[in-house]
Design a protein around this motif. Structure first.
Motif, PDB file in Angstrom:
ATOM      1  N   UNK A 260     -12.504  16.963   6.703  1.00  0.00           N
ATOM      2  CA  UNK A 260     -11.826  16.494   5.508  1.00  0.00           C
ATOM      3  C   UNK A 260     -10.336  16.403   5.788  1.00  0.00           C
ATOM      4  N   UNK A 261      -9.721  15.324   5.378  1.00  0.00           N
ATOM      5  CA  UNK A 261      -8.279  15.190   5.524  1.00  0.00           C
ATOM      6  C   UNK A 261      -7.743  14.322   4.395  1.00  0.00           C
ATOM      7  N   UNK A 262      -6.463  14.415   4.172  1.00  0.00           N
ATOM      8  CA  UNK A 262      -5.827  13.666   3.095  1.00  0.00           C
ATOM      9  C   UNK A 262      -4.913  12.594   3.666  1.00  0.00           C
ATOM     10  N   UNK A 263      -5.014  11.425   3.054  1.00  0.00           N
ATOM     11  CA  UNK A 263      -4.141  10.314   3.411  1.00  0.00           C
ATOM     12  C   UNK A 263      -3.358   9.927   2.168  1.00  0.00           C
ATOM     13  N   UNK A 264      -2.050   9.875   2.307  1.00  0.00           N
ATOM     14  CA  UNK A 264      -1.206   9.365   1.233  1.00  0.00           C
ATOM     15  C   UNK A 264      -0.982   7.893   1.520  1.00  0.00           C
ATOM     16  N   UNK A 265      -1.050   7.065   0.472  1.00  0.00           N
ATOM     17  CA  UNK A 265      -0.792   5.655   0.716  1.00  0.00           C
ATOM     18  C   UNK A 265       0.114   5.074  -0.345  1.00  0.00           C
ATOM     19  N   UNK A 266       0.809   4.046   0.068  1.00  0.00           N
ATOM     20  CA  UNK A 266       1.699   3.347  -0.842  1.00  0.00           C
ATOM     21  C   UNK A 266       1.544   1.853  -0.581  1.00  0.00           C
ATOM     22  N   UNK A 267       1.465   1.091  -1.660  1.00  0.00           N
ATOM     23  CA  UNK A 267       1.344  -0.369  -1.559  1.00  0.00           C
ATOM     24  C   UNK A 267       2.569  -0.993  -2.204  1.00  0.00           C
ATOM     25  N   UNK A 268       3.190  -1.934  -1.512  1.00  0.00           N
ATOM     26  CA  UNK A 268       4.406  -2.580  -2.016  1.00  0.00           C
ATOM     27  C   UNK A 268       4.269  -4.089  -1.949  1.00  0.00           C
ATOM     28  N   UNK A 269       4.655  -4.749  -3.021  1.00  0.00           N
ATOM     29  CA  UNK A 269       4.710  -6.212  -3.028  1.00  0.00           C
ATOM     30  C   UNK A 269       6.125  -6.605  -2.621  1.00  0.00           C
ATOM     31  N   UNK A 270       6.268  -7.093  -1.417  1.00  0.00           N
ATOM     32  CA  UNK A 270       7.561  -7.478  -0.861  1.00  0.00           C
ATOM     33  C   UNK A 270       7.515  -8.938  -0.456  1.00  0.00           C
ATOM     34  N   UNK A 271       8.615  -9.646  -0.657  1.00  0.00           N
ATOM     35  CA  UNK A 271       8.738 -11.010  -0.127  1.00  0.00           C
ATOM     36  C   UNK A 271       9.391 -10.967   1.242  1.00  0.00           C
ATOM     37  N   UNK A 272      10.163  -9.933   1.487  1.00  0.00           N
ATOM     38  CA  UNK A 272      10.868  -9.800   2.753  1.00  0.00           C
ATOM     39  C   UNK A 272      10.256  -8.707   3.606  1.00  0.00           C
ATOM     40  N   UNK A 273      11.139  -7.924   4.213  1.00  0.00           N
ATOM     41  CA  UNK A 273      10.699  -6.881   5.134  1.00  0.00           C
ATOM     42  C   UNK A 273      10.935  -5.487   4.572  1.00  0.00           C
ATOM     43  N   UNK A 274      10.021  -4.591   4.875  1.00  0.00           N
ATOM     44  CA  UNK A 274      10.175  -3.170   4.556  1.00  0.00           C
ATOM     45  C   UNK A 274      10.958  -2.549   5.700  1.00  0.00           C
ATOM     46  N   UNK A 275      12.000  -1.801   5.362  1.00  0.00           N
ATOM     47  CA  UNK A 275      12.843  -1.199   6.378  1.00  0.00           C
ATOM     48  C   UNK A 275      12.524   0.263   6.641  1.00  0.00           C
ATOM     49  N   UNK A 276      13.250   0.832   7.589  1.00  0.00           N
ATOM     50  CA  UNK A 276      13.041   2.231   7.980  1.00  0.00           C
ATOM     51  C   UNK A 276      13.289   3.183   6.811  1.00  0.00           C
ATOM     52  N   UNK A 277      14.226   2.849   5.938  1.00  0.00           N
ATOM     53  CA  UNK A 277      14.528   3.713   4.794  1.00  0.00           C
ATOM     54  C   UNK A 277      13.342   3.923   3.877  1.00  0.00           C
ATOM     55  N   UNK A 278      12.614   2.861   3.604  1.00  0.00           N
ATOM     56  CA  UNK A 278      11.428   2.975   2.742  1.00  0.00           C
ATOM     57  C   UNK A 278      10.353   3.839   3.403  1.00  0.00           C
ATOM     58  N   UNK A 279      10.214   3.719   4.714  1.00  0.00           N
ATOM     59  CA  UNK A 279       9.220   4.531   5.436  1.00  0.00           C
ATOM     60  C   UNK A 279       9.653   6.001   5.417  1.00  0.00           C
ATOM     61  N   UNK A 280      10.949   6.261   5.619  1.00  0.00           N
ATOM     62  CA  UNK A 280      11.451   7.646   5.562  1.00  0.00           C
ATOM     63  C   UNK A 280      11.244   8.243   4.176  1.00  0.00           C
ATOM     64  N   UNK A 281      11.532   7.472   3.127  1.00  0.00           N
ATOM     65  CA  UNK A 281      11.347   7.960   1.760  1.00  0.00           C
ATOM     66  C   UNK A 281       9.877   8.285   1.496  1.00  0.00           C
ATOM     67  N   UNK A 282       8.995   7.415   1.953  1.00  0.00           N
ATOM     68  CA  UNK A 282       7.558   7.639   1.788  1.00  0.00           C
ATOM     69  C   UNK A 282       7.127   8.896   2.517  1.00  0.00           C
ATOM     70  N   UNK A 283       7.584   9.052   3.751  1.00  0.00           N
ATOM     71  CA  UNK A 283       7.230  10.246   4.521  1.00  0.00           C
ATOM     72  C   UNK A 283       7.732  11.505   3.808  1.00  0.00           C
ATOM     73  N   UNK A 284       8.960  11.470   3.311  1.00  0.00           N
ATOM     74  CA  UNK A 284       9.519  12.622   2.605  1.00  0.00           C
ATOM     75  C   UNK A 284       8.688  13.018   1.397  1.00  0.00           C
ATOM     76  N   UNK A 285       8.140  12.026   0.700  1.00  0.00           N
ATOM     77  CA  UNK A 285       7.321  12.307  -0.481  1.00  0.00           C
ATOM     78  C   UNK A 285       5.948  12.865  -0.109  1.00  0.00           C
TER      79      UNK A 285
END
Length: 114
Positions: free
Chosen positions: A20-45
């Protein structure tokens, strides 16, 4: 943020294991690119709440975002961009219909030569 738990049945060396393991997921509707900041924020959460992460976007990921998702020493984050998402939806036939369309173009010069 949504949390999702999985029970996976693995067959290793002819023995059955339940894991058993847990996966956190996030879905974003973007027209452009997701940057490193969004990935860092997600990881922090997700720190301390999940074993790994999954970030899905309709857009793309910058090189920095990909590097951040694969950084050593922290829980991994799998990335799915818009093209991969569309391919998977087509493969699984989830909410999409694929049709091949024949395109016919007239050649006016042929008709003018009559």
């Amino acid at each position: 943020m949504d949390w999702l738990g999985f029970i996976v049945r693995l067959r290793v060396d002819k023995a059955d294991f339940l894991m058993s393991f847990h996966i956190a997921f996030q879905c974003k509707k973007y027209r452009g690119s997701v940057g490193a900041g969004e990935i860092r924020d997600f990881r922090g959460a997700t720190v301390g709440r999940s074993d790994r992460g999954l970030f899905i976007t309709t857009g793309t990921f910058t090189k920095g975002a990909i590097e951040e998702a694969n950084r050593d020493g922290v829980p991994p984050i799998d990335l799915i961009d818009g093209e991969q998402l569309a391919d998977k939806l087509k493969e699984l036939e989830l909410g999409v219909k694929t049709e091949l369309v024949e395109k016919v173009t007239l050649k006016p010069e042929w008709f003018l030569s009559l």
